[in-house]
Design a protein around this motif. Sequence first.
Motif, PDB file in Angstrom:
ATOM      1  N   VAL A 197       0.863  -1.180   0.000  1.00  0.00           N
ATOM      2  CA  VAL A 197       0.000   0.000   0.000  1.00  0.00           C
ATOM      3  C   VAL A 197       0.899   1.229   0.000  1.00  0.00           C
ATOM      4  O   VAL A 197       1.716   1.409   0.913  1.00  0.00           O
ATOM      5  CB  VAL A 197      -0.929   0.027   1.232  1.00  0.00           C
ATOM      6  CG1 VAL A 197      -1.786   1.288   1.229  1.00  0.00           C
ATOM      7  CG2 VAL A 197      -1.812  -1.221   1.269  1.00  0.00           C
ATOM      8  N   VAL A 198       0.766   2.056  -1.020  1.00  0.00           N
ATOM      9  CA  VAL A 198       1.537   3.300  -1.122  1.00  0.00           C
ATOM     10  C   VAL A 198       0.561   4.459  -0.999  1.00  0.00           C
ATOM     11  O   VAL A 198      -0.349   4.619  -1.825  1.00  0.00           O
ATOM     12  CB  VAL A 198       2.304   3.377  -2.458  1.00  0.00           C
ATOM     13  CG1 VAL A 198       3.105   4.680  -2.523  1.00  0.00           C
ATOM     14  CG2 VAL A 198       3.210   2.172  -2.635  1.00  0.00           C
ATOM     15  N   ASN A 199       0.731   5.265   0.036  1.00  0.00           N
ATOM     16  CA  ASN A 199      -0.156   6.399   0.294  1.00  0.00           C
ATOM     17  C   ASN A 199       0.542   7.707  -0.062  1.00  0.00           C
ATOM     18  O   ASN A 199       1.666   7.948   0.384  1.00  0.00           O
ATOM     19  CB  ASN A 199      -0.574   6.415   1.770  1.00  0.00           C
ATOM     20  CG  ASN A 199      -1.454   5.240   2.131  1.00  0.00           C
ATOM     21  OD1 ASN A 199      -2.243   4.764   1.314  1.00  0.00           O
ATOM     22  ND2 ASN A 199      -1.337   4.752   3.362  1.00  0.00           N
ATOM     23  N   LEU A 200      -0.157   8.550  -0.831  1.00  0.00           N
ATOM     24  CA  LEU A 200       0.386   9.860  -1.183  1.00  0.00           C
ATOM     25  C   LEU A 200      -0.016  10.852  -0.105  1.00  0.00           C
ATOM     26  O   LEU A 200      -1.172  11.257  -0.007  1.00  0.00           O
ATOM     27  CB  LEU A 200      -0.116  10.311  -2.554  1.00  0.00           C
ATOM     28  CG  LEU A 200       0.795   9.992  -3.741  1.00  0.00           C
ATOM     29  CD1 LEU A 200       2.096  10.771  -3.661  1.00  0.00           C
ATOM     30  CD2 LEU A 200       1.093   8.505  -3.837  1.00  0.00           C
ATOM     31  N   THR A 248       3.877   2.310   2.580  1.00  0.00           N
ATOM     32  CA  THR A 248       4.795   3.435   2.436  1.00  0.00           C
ATOM     33  C   THR A 248       4.015   4.743   2.315  1.00  0.00           C
ATOM     34  O   THR A 248       2.973   4.792   1.663  1.00  0.00           O
ATOM     35  CB  THR A 248       5.648   3.273   1.155  1.00  0.00           C
ATOM     36  OG1 THR A 248       6.365   2.042   1.221  1.00  0.00           O
ATOM     37  CG2 THR A 248       6.625   4.425   0.981  1.00  0.00           C
ATOM     38  N   SER A 249       4.544   5.771   2.921  1.00  0.00           N
ATOM     39  CA  SER A 249       4.014   7.135   2.764  1.00  0.00           C
ATOM     40  C   SER A 249       4.982   7.947   1.911  1.00  0.00           C
ATOM     41  O   SER A 249       6.167   8.060   2.242  1.00  0.00           O
ATOM     42  CB  SER A 249       3.847   7.799   4.139  1.00  0.00           C
ATOM     43  OG  SER A 249       3.510   9.159   4.014  1.00  0.00           O
ATOM     44  N   ILE A 250       4.476   8.504   0.800  1.00  0.00           N
ATOM     45  CA  ILE A 250       5.257   9.411  -0.052  1.00  0.00           C
ATOM     46  C   ILE A 250       4.777  10.822   0.233  1.00  0.00           C
ATOM     47  O   ILE A 250       3.581  11.113   0.130  1.00  0.00           O
ATOM     48  CB  ILE A 250       5.065   9.093  -1.549  1.00  0.00           C
ATOM     49  CG1 ILE A 250       5.341   7.618  -1.844  1.00  0.00           C
ATOM     50  CG2 ILE A 250       5.926  10.006  -2.404  1.00  0.00           C
ATOM     51  CD1 ILE A 250       6.784   7.233  -1.825  1.00  0.00           C
ATOM     52  N   GLU A 251       5.704  11.720   0.594  1.00  0.00           N
ATOM     53  CA  GLU A 251       5.332  13.049   1.104  1.00  0.00           C
ATOM     54  C   GLU A 251       6.016  14.155   0.295  1.00  0.00           C
ATOM     55  O   GLU A 251       7.079  14.655   0.680  1.00  0.00           O
ATOM     56  CB  GLU A 251       5.704  13.130   2.588  1.00  0.00           C
ATOM     57  CG  GLU A 251       5.011  12.040   3.411  1.00  0.00           C
ATOM     58  CD  GLU A 251       5.669  11.744   4.744  1.00  0.00           C
ATOM     59  OE1 GLU A 251       6.393  12.631   5.262  1.00  0.00           O
ATOM     60  OE2 GLU A 251       5.473  10.625   5.263  1.00  0.00           O
ATOM     61  N   ASN A 305       9.406   3.077   4.828  1.00  0.00           N
ATOM     62  CA  ASN A 305       8.309   3.621   5.634  1.00  0.00           C
ATOM     63  C   ASN A 305       7.819   4.964   5.107  1.00  0.00           C
ATOM     64  O   ASN A 305       6.612   5.172   4.960  1.00  0.00           O
ATOM     65  CB  ASN A 305       8.749   3.795   7.085  1.00  0.00           C
ATOM     66  CG  ASN A 305       9.084   2.477   7.754  1.00  0.00           C
ATOM     67  OD1 ASN A 305       8.675   1.411   7.298  1.00  0.00           O
ATOM     68  ND2 ASN A 305       9.842   2.550   8.834  1.00  0.00           N
ATOM     69  N   ARG A 306       8.762   5.877   4.862  1.00  0.00           N
ATOM     70  CA  ARG A 306       8.382   7.236   4.451  1.00  0.00           C
ATOM     71  C   ARG A 306       9.428   7.788   3.488  1.00  0.00           C
ATOM     72  O   ARG A 306      10.624   7.523   3.643  1.00  0.00           O
ATOM     73  CB  ARG A 306       8.313   8.193   5.655  1.00  0.00           C
ATOM     74  CG  ARG A 306       7.355   7.804   6.724  1.00  0.00           C
ATOM     75  CD  ARG A 306       7.446   8.719   7.947  1.00  0.00           C
ATOM     76  NE  ARG A 306       7.013  10.086   7.665  1.00  0.00           N
ATOM     77  CZ  ARG A 306       6.958  11.057   8.587  1.00  0.00           C
ATOM     78  NH1 ARG A 306       7.318  10.783   9.829  1.00  0.00           N
ATOM     79  NH2 ARG A 306       6.551  12.258   8.272  1.00  0.00           N
TER      80      ARG A 306
END
Length: 251
Positions: A131-134, A175-178, A231-232
């Motif tokens: 799961v990749v969250n933007l 993963t969180s992409i910020e 993770n981020r």
Amino acid sequence: MALTALVTGASAGFGDAIARRLVRDGYRVIAAARRVERLEALARDLGPALCPFPLDVAEATAVASLPDSLPDGWREVDVLVNNAGLALGLDPAWQVSLDEWETMVATNVSGLMRLTRALLPGMVARNRGHVVNLSSVAGTYPYPGGNVYGASKAFVTQFTLNLKSDLIGTNVRVTSIEPGLCGGTEFSNVRFGGDDSRAAAVYAGTEPLTATDIAEAVGWVVGQPAHVNINRIEMMPTCQAPGPLAVKRAG
């Protein structure tokens, strides 16, 4: 058999670029968004590796029924990219439209949360997935007018970290992409209600990140060995940095 990815908000901007990148990397991609004609154009560009799928992530019933609504052969989603999201307005909290706040929460928070809940059980049962969250640097660094947009992205970042805690011991990654300042998308045009000149002014004199940069990060994250969880990732262009704390002095 090729892995299957589902990318929300795939009709433009980050989502379009991520879908293209993943197809290039050998994935089959379910491109989900509200604007069907754009999805169909993307499918014409990318061929049978892309499956256009009309979806409004703010529609709870449609999201809940998603796993059984996908076409045969596309139902085992290996990678979910929760990209759909938006910012509306830049007014201070006491002047902002409550409807705009609720729209941001419905998409950025509830939509992402429900879609994850819909697809995560299958990933856990198969003991594989990602799961990749933007998210956004706005979830970490506040700015005037960021109010609910920044709060919604703080939710995304923290939700991602908590998912990681839940998923320990499984082979499902999260993963969180910020990203920070990113140009060449509809983000600021949407934020300012279609005011193109105001949107363009946000990027004047800068070299911002691009949607391709974000897609590159997503491609790298999902391409890591199966035992590696990123993770981020916090990303900014070289022309941007977190600002100092604000101090309002009397007089």
